[in-house]
Design a protein around this motif. Structure first.
Motif, PDB file in Angstrom:
ATOM      1  N   TYR A   1       0.831  -1.198   0.155  1.00  0.00           N
ATOM      2  CA  TYR A   1      -0.078  -0.014   0.040  1.00  0.00           C
ATOM      3  C   TYR A   1       1.084   1.176   0.114  1.00  0.00           C
ATOM      4  O   TYR A   1       1.410   1.739   1.041  1.00  0.00           O
ATOM      5  CB  TYR A   1      -0.995  -0.187   1.357  1.00  0.00           C
ATOM      6  CG  TYR A   1      -2.122   1.029   1.410  1.00  0.00           C
ATOM      7  CD1 TYR A   1      -2.896   1.099   0.288  1.00  0.00           C
ATOM      8  CD2 TYR A   1      -1.979   2.147   2.266  1.00  0.00           C
ATOM      9  CE1 TYR A   1      -3.794   2.214   0.118  1.00  0.00           C
ATOM     10  CE2 TYR A   1      -2.917   3.188   2.415  1.00  0.00           C
ATOM     11  CZ  TYR A   1      -3.866   3.164   1.394  1.00  0.00           C
ATOM     12  OH  TYR A   1      -4.838   4.134   1.293  1.00  0.00           O
TER      13      TYR A   1
ATOM     14  N   GLN B   1      -6.397  -0.061  -5.832  1.00  0.00           N
ATOM     15  CA  GLN B   1      -5.703  -1.070  -4.964  1.00  0.00           C
ATOM     16  C   GLN B   1      -6.212  -2.469  -5.376  1.00  0.00           C
ATOM     17  O   GLN B   1      -5.441  -3.237  -4.747  1.00  0.00           O
ATOM     18  CB  GLN B   1      -6.057  -0.834  -3.520  1.00  0.00           C
ATOM     19  CG  GLN B   1      -5.355   0.543  -3.183  1.00  0.00           C
ATOM     20  CD  GLN B   1      -3.812   0.603  -3.462  1.00  0.00           C
ATOM     21  OE1 GLN B   1      -3.100  -0.380  -3.021  1.00  0.00           O
ATOM     22  NE2 GLN B   1      -3.330   1.696  -3.695  1.00  0.00           N
TER      23      GLN B   1
ATOM     24  N   PRO C   1     -11.590  -2.479  -1.858  1.00  0.00           N
ATOM     25  CA  PRO C   1     -10.736  -1.495  -1.298  1.00  0.00           C
ATOM     26  C   PRO C   1     -11.402  -0.195  -1.260  1.00  0.00           C
ATOM     27  O   PRO C   1     -12.252   0.052  -1.895  1.00  0.00           O
ATOM     28  CB  PRO C   1      -9.612  -1.413  -2.320  1.00  0.00           C
ATOM     29  CG  PRO C   1     -10.537  -2.299  -3.439  1.00  0.00           C
ATOM     30  CD  PRO C   1     -11.433  -3.035  -3.066  1.00  0.00           C
TER      31      PRO C   1
ATOM     32  N   PHE D   1      -6.789  -0.917   4.404  1.00  0.00           N
ATOM     33  CA  PHE D   1      -7.216  -0.306   3.386  1.00  0.00           C
ATOM     34  C   PHE D   1      -8.290  -0.942   2.501  1.00  0.00           C
ATOM     35  O   PHE D   1      -8.568  -0.417   1.513  1.00  0.00           O
ATOM     36  CB  PHE D   1      -5.913   0.135   2.752  1.00  0.00           C
ATOM     37  CG  PHE D   1      -5.355  -1.021   1.803  1.00  0.00           C
ATOM     38  CD1 PHE D   1      -5.592  -1.462   0.721  1.00  0.00           C
ATOM     39  CD2 PHE D   1      -4.320  -1.770   2.365  1.00  0.00           C
ATOM     40  CE1 PHE D   1      -4.798  -2.176  -0.109  1.00  0.00           C
ATOM     41  CE2 PHE D   1      -3.713  -2.907   2.038  1.00  0.00           C
ATOM     42  CZ  PHE D   1      -3.953  -3.370   0.371  1.00  0.00           C
TER      43      PHE D   1
END
Length: 166
Positions: free
Chosen positions: A46, A76, A71, A56
């Motif tokens: 991340y 991501q 996410p 996250f």
């Protein structure tokens, strides 16, 4: 508080931590059902920092054999997919829109036996820690050792039952 009471309180706290560590370790042992704890040890890149997925992304279990990761930032998704795939869990993540879905296949009998062996190994390690912590010969410490060894046995028995359920 006397020195003896203080020592006993410290010992009790250490024994509680031992049982909690066992529970955390067993959360990563796969059972036949999906649960978010399966991914506790998975770290994803991340922004250059290895980070737990739940830091996250939202991890949910909408069905007994499905984990869904959403996410907070859609960019991501590929990172999460790669992290799960590379985690060595034997799971195959699939991207579905803005989520990563992870079907959790049923365990084979061989996988169940291996999971039970791993569970027992964690239990023996916890009991060894209890033994080391309570080596003093006082009756009070031995009573604490018996109490926490029984808790460990109960945790192991519950996990084995969970693993062996189809």
């Amino acid at each position: 508080m006397s020195h003896v009471d203080e020592a006993t309180a410290d010992l009790t706290q250490s024994l509680e931590k031992t049982v909690e560590t066992l529970r955390r370790n067993l959360a990563g042992v796969r059972t036949g059902r999906a649960h978010a704890g399966m991914l506790n040890h998975v770290r994803a890149d991340y922004y250059g920092v290895p980070t737990a997925l739940n830091q996250f992304a939202s991890v949910s279990v909408p069905e007994p054999r499905l984990i869904v990761i959403k996410p907070h930032e859609t960019g991501q998704i590929a990172v999460i997919e790669k992290a799960v795939r590379d985690a060595g869990l034997g799971l195959t993540p699939q991207v579905q829109g803005n989520t990563v879905q992870i079907p959790v296949p049923a365990l084979t009998q061989e996988q169940r036996v291996e999971a039970v062996k791993l569970t027992r190994k964690h239990g023996e390690e916890a009991k060894a820690a209890v033994q080391k912590l309570t080596e003093a010969e006082s009756a009070q410490h031995q009573a604490l050792a018996q109490k926490y060894n029984q808790q460990i046995d109960d945790v192991i028995t519950a996990k084995e039952k969970d693993i062996m359920q189809a």
